[in-house]
Scaffold this motif. Structure first.
Motif: not given
Length: 166
Positions: A113-118
């Motif tokens: 989630i962090l890599l994709r959206f943050y």
């Protein structure tokens, strides 16, 4: 670029990543310190490629390693926002809700989630950082988003309204 210069320039952003992974400031500092120590050992090889990606990957791997050793049981609250975080500022409440929801994801799901959206990385780039296949990234993202919707159903509406308020 020299290692000291890299640390000076990139520490704030990398520290935010570490905090989002751990949900705890002290653990985030320890995680970033461990990742930077690993990066320093390989600096000659890393500095000309993608040192940010190397540090992030080291943080994700270290965090998963810590998580596997600790296996702290989850304590799910009925309302992810909880009364303990009664802050009048909507942005703060949203940030707290998001932090709590992310903390309830598995380390791999949180990393995706962090890599994709943050970080706004593609699935292929995220797979590269995590050292896995694109399909694995897709599966973790799907499962994480489903779980976030279950845990904090109002979060999507809050994020969208926060984004439109800017």
């Amino acid at each position: 670029m020299e290692f000291r210069e890299f640390v000076r320039e990139r520490s704030p952003a990398l520290s935010r990543h570490a905090y989002l992974l751990t949900g705890d400031h002290q653990l985030a500092e320890d995680l970033l310190q461990s990742a930077l120590a690993a990066t320093y050992r390989h600096w000659r090889r890393v500095r000309d490629n993608n040192p940010d990606g190397y540090v992030r990957q080291a943080m994700y791997h270290q965090h998963i390693s810590w998580w596997r050793r600790r296996r702290v049981p989850e304590h799910l609250a009925a309302d992810p926002r909880g009364a303990a975080h009664a802050d009048p500022a909507d942005a703060t409440a949203l940030r707290l809700t998001m932090t709590e929801a992310l903390a309830r994801l598995s380390p791999k799901q949180r990393a995706v989630i962090l890599l994709r959206f943050y970080d706004d990385l593609t699935e292929a780039q995220a797979a590269d950082v995590l050292g896995c296949r694109v399909g694995t990234v897709k599966r973790h993202a799907h499962d994480a988003l489903r779980r976030l919707r279950e845990m904090a159903p109002g979060l999507l509406a809050d994020v969208l309204s926060e984004g439109s308020a800017r």
